[in-house]
Scaffold this motif. Sequence first.
Motif, mmCIF file in Angstrom:
data_model
loop_
_atom_site.group_PDB
_atom_site.id
_atom_site.type_symbol
_atom_site.label_atom_id
_atom_site.label_comp_id
_atom_site.label_asym_id
_atom_site.label_seq_id
_atom_site.Cartn_x
_atom_site.Cartn_y
_atom_site.Cartn_z
ATOM 1 N N VAL A 1 47.132 33.321 36.288
ATOM 2 C CA VAL A 1 46.042 32.800 37.114
ATOM 3 C C VAL A 1 44.905 32.347 36.199
ATOM 4 C CG1 VAL A 1 44.351 33.346 38.901
ATOM 5 C CG2 VAL A 1 46.677 34.263 39.056
ATOM 6 N N SER A 2 44.385 31.156 36.428
ATOM 7 C CA SER A 2 43.382 30.577 35.537
ATOM 8 C C SER A 2 42.071 31.346 35.592
ATOM 9 C CB SER A 2 43.128 29.117 35.910
ATOM 10 O OG SER A 2 42.447 29.034 37.148
ATOM 11 N N ALA A 3 41.266 31.164 34.551
ATOM 12 C CA ALA A 3 39.964 31.828 34.484
ATOM 13 C C ALA A 3 39.056 31.358 35.623
ATOM 14 C CB ALA A 3 39.311 31.556 33.131
ATOM 15 N N ASP A 4 39.136 30.062 35.953
ATOM 16 C CA ASP A 4 38.310 29.538 37.047
ATOM 17 C C ASP A 4 38.655 30.212 38.365
ATOM 18 O OD1 ASP A 4 36.959 27.854 35.386
ATOM 19 O OD2 ASP A 4 38.114 26.059 35.898
ATOM 20 N N THR A 5 39.954 30.371 38.628
ATOM 21 C CA THR A 5 40.384 31.015 39.874
ATOM 22 C C THR A 5 39.987 32.480 39.900
ATOM 23 O OG1 THR A 5 42.259 29.491 40.057
ATOM 24 C CG2 THR A 5 42.378 31.523 41.329
ATOM 25 N N MET A 6 40.121 33.146 38.754
ATOM 26 C CA MET A 6 39.701 34.545 38.690
ATOM 27 C C MET A 6 38.217 34.677 39.015
ATOM 28 S SD MET A 6 42.462 36.213 38.033
ATOM 29 C CE MET A 6 41.693 37.807 37.803
ATOM 30 N N GLU A 7 37.430 33.723 38.513
ATOM 31 C CA GLU A 7 35.982 33.794 38.706
ATOM 32 C C GLU A 7 35.579 33.435 40.132
ATOM 33 O OE1 GLU A 7 31.977 34.283 38.129
ATOM 34 O OE2 GLU A 7 33.623 34.877 36.795
ATOM 35 N N THR A 8 36.166 32.358 40.663
ATOM 36 C CA THR A 8 35.726 31.851 41.968
ATOM 37 C C THR A 8 36.345 32.583 43.148
ATOM 38 O OG1 THR A 8 37.464 30.150 41.938
ATOM 39 C CG2 THR A 8 35.303 29.543 41.052
ATOM 40 N N ILE A 9 37.523 33.184 42.948
ATOM 41 C CA ILE A 9 38.216 33.826 44.072
ATOM 42 C C ILE A 9 38.338 35.332 43.890
ATOM 43 C CG2 ILE A 9 40.401 33.982 45.339
ATOM 44 C CD1 ILE A 9 40.778 31.017 44.887
ATOM 45 N N PHE A 10 39.080 35.762 42.867
ATOM 46 C CA PHE A 10 39.426 37.180 42.772
ATOM 47 C C PHE A 10 38.238 38.066 42.416
ATOM 48 C CE2 PHE A 10 43.604 35.169 42.308
ATOM 49 C CZ PHE A 10 44.293 35.865 43.287
ATOM 50 N N SER A 11 37.233 37.506 41.743
ATOM 51 C CA SER A 11 36.054 38.318 41.435
ATOM 52 C C SER A 11 35.259 38.659 42.689
ATOM 53 C CB SER A 11 35.157 37.576 40.437
ATOM 54 O OG SER A 11 34.587 36.421 41.035
ATOM 55 N N GLN A 12 35.486 37.922 43.772
ATOM 56 C CA GLN A 12 34.766 38.178 45.022
ATOM 57 C C GLN A 12 35.485 39.176 45.928
ATOM 58 O OE1 GLN A 12 32.777 34.767 46.960
ATOM 59 N NE2 GLN A 12 33.900 33.471 45.515
ATOM 60 N N LEU A 13 36.710 39.545 45.565
ATOM 61 C CA LEU A 13 37.463 40.507 46.357
ATOM 62 C C LEU A 13 37.221 41.918 45.832
ATOM 63 C CD1 LEU A 13 40.890 38.610 46.579
ATOM 64 C CD2 LEU A 13 39.030 38.605 48.250
ATOM 65 N N SER A 14 37.314 42.902 46.708
ATOM 66 C CA SER A 14 37.151 44.305 46.319
ATOM 67 C C SER A 14 38.254 45.140 46.951
ATOM 68 C CB SER A 14 35.784 44.839 46.772
ATOM 69 O OG SER A 14 34.737 44.080 46.212
ATOM 70 N N LEU A 15 38.797 46.069 46.171
ATOM 71 C CA LEU A 15 39.799 46.991 46.690
ATOM 72 C C LEU A 15 39.074 48.164 47.337
ATOM 73 C CD1 LEU A 15 42.654 48.106 46.986
ATOM 74 C CD2 LEU A 15 42.504 48.952 44.636
ATOM 75 N N THR A 16 39.325 48.395 48.622
ATOM 76 C CA THR A 16 38.609 49.450 49.354
ATOM 77 C C THR A 16 39.508 50.571 49.850
ATOM 78 O OG1 THR A 16 38.796 48.149 51.387
ATOM 79 C CG2 THR A 16 36.777 47.891 50.095
ATOM 80 N N ALA A 17 40.807 50.344 49.943
ATOM 81 C CA ALA A 17 41.680 51.403 50.463
ATOM 82 C C ALA A 17 43.125 51.153 50.067
ATOM 83 C CB ALA A 17 41.565 51.503 51.987
ATOM 84 N N ASP A 18 43.873 52.252 49.904
ATOM 85 C CA ASP A 18 45.311 52.188 49.649
ATOM 86 C C ASP A 18 45.928 53.426 50.283
ATOM 87 O OD1 ASP A 18 47.894 51.920 48.761
ATOM 88 O OD2 ASP A 18 47.445 52.460 46.677
ATOM 89 N N ASN A 19 46.664 53.212 51.396
ATOM 90 C CA ASN A 19 47.256 54.359 52.093
ATOM 91 C C ASN A 19 48.724 54.575 51.743
ATOM 92 O OD1 ASN A 19 48.649 52.371 53.458
ATOM 93 N ND2 ASN A 19 47.661 52.718 55.438
#
Length: 458
Positions: free
Chosen positions: A18-36
């Motif tokens: 995954v490109s650095a731009d995509t990591m910055e613009t998309i995945f950096s805005q996501l947060s992991l909050t739960a794993d059941n």
Amino acid sequence: MNAIWEQILEDLRTRCGVSADTMETIFSQLSLTADNGTVLTLTYPAEMMIEWVEINYGDVLTMATSRVLQAARRIEFIEEGSAPEQAEPAVPEQAENRPSAAKARRQAAPRRKKPLNSGLNTDYSFDSFIVGSSNNFAYAAATTVARHAGELYNPLFIHGESGLGKTHLLQAIGNAIREEDDNTQVLYLTSETFVNDYIDALSRRGDALNAFRRKYRRADVLLIDDVQFLARAGRTQEEFFHTFNALFESGKQIVLSADCPAGNITNMDERLISRFEQGLTVSILPPDYETRVAILRKKLKQWKSDLISPEVVDFLAKNITHSVRALEGALVRLTTFATFCRRRLSVADARAQLGDLLRQKRGESISIEVIQQRVAEEFKVKVSDINGRRRTAAIAHPRQIAMYLARKHTERSLQDVGAAFGGRDHGTVLHAERTIEAKMAEDAELRDCISRLSAALA
């Protein structure tokens, strides 16, 4: 949770590419909050078009998660500020996501006794819309607008050639909003209807013009199809300009469609073009082969018909490429003929029954979509890569060749070609054209490649 999410992000960067731009613009805005142990829950900001993220990156995210956790997980996305359904079981009315501010305003308003005649056709829904690389961004934008009407991407402007699904998306937005809250005043119409209504109001006496204005300005959601036809009616443009402003300033949602980008509509008031372009503009391109097959299969499943063989489906998908409407029309014709004959059709039957349509297709100019497919096959890449943002040499070179061929084999402008390649500007297309011409002067292998592709397109 943060440590696990950082490991997943690292896997996306290093193993999924995954490109650095995509990591910055998309995945950096996501947060992991739960794993059941079964479901991994990620939160995202309200302004993110999460449907587009799921379509384009859902698979790689699932793979990265499985590798890091060494077990499969289903990914669930929850908007920031919302709670999962099980978070407050004692209060059922709060189980679902909180309504948007615009929706809350509508729900707080007194229920209207005389709702607008919406003009919606309930057959058009997001569930019945086939998503592919040619329309996934437009689909994601439409679903986001349906969930956040009046708050995000206002106006939404969808452009593309006739028969590709613009009307379907407009109506699906309206139907989804009405299904969520039937008190919402949704109005769908073509720009021709708007023009005719205005002319009729002008020709009548009394309060007709004020009634016309009240009708359109009381809408919570205004969906206007084929807005390019407003360019034919100068005086009506002035009225639409004021209608647009009245709705926009009241926080109402506006969605428009046209057969070209707003800036390319001739004889359109510059003030309107400026309004159209102030929101989000998305394009719909002709569907690729896989999407055409999916459309045909879904129709046959819907009709519960087994009279059209997979070979005929393949024949249709390969030969009718320019329009979803034409593709579905061809299928209707063959299915009806097969029903009368009471037998399964062969490819030869299909060719005979669709002779006029196929002759018309051969007489048409080459489409940019066909050029993209031929180039993608030649270089063993995906059409979505050619239209995407990756700039590696393995992608950039075929992309430039496809742009060069689009300029040589079609009558489309630099702006149109750029729009068909992921919304690039005319300067990028011009640079690609000149680059390929310069390389061809020195590279015999490239000249052979261009010659071979041109022959295949002839």
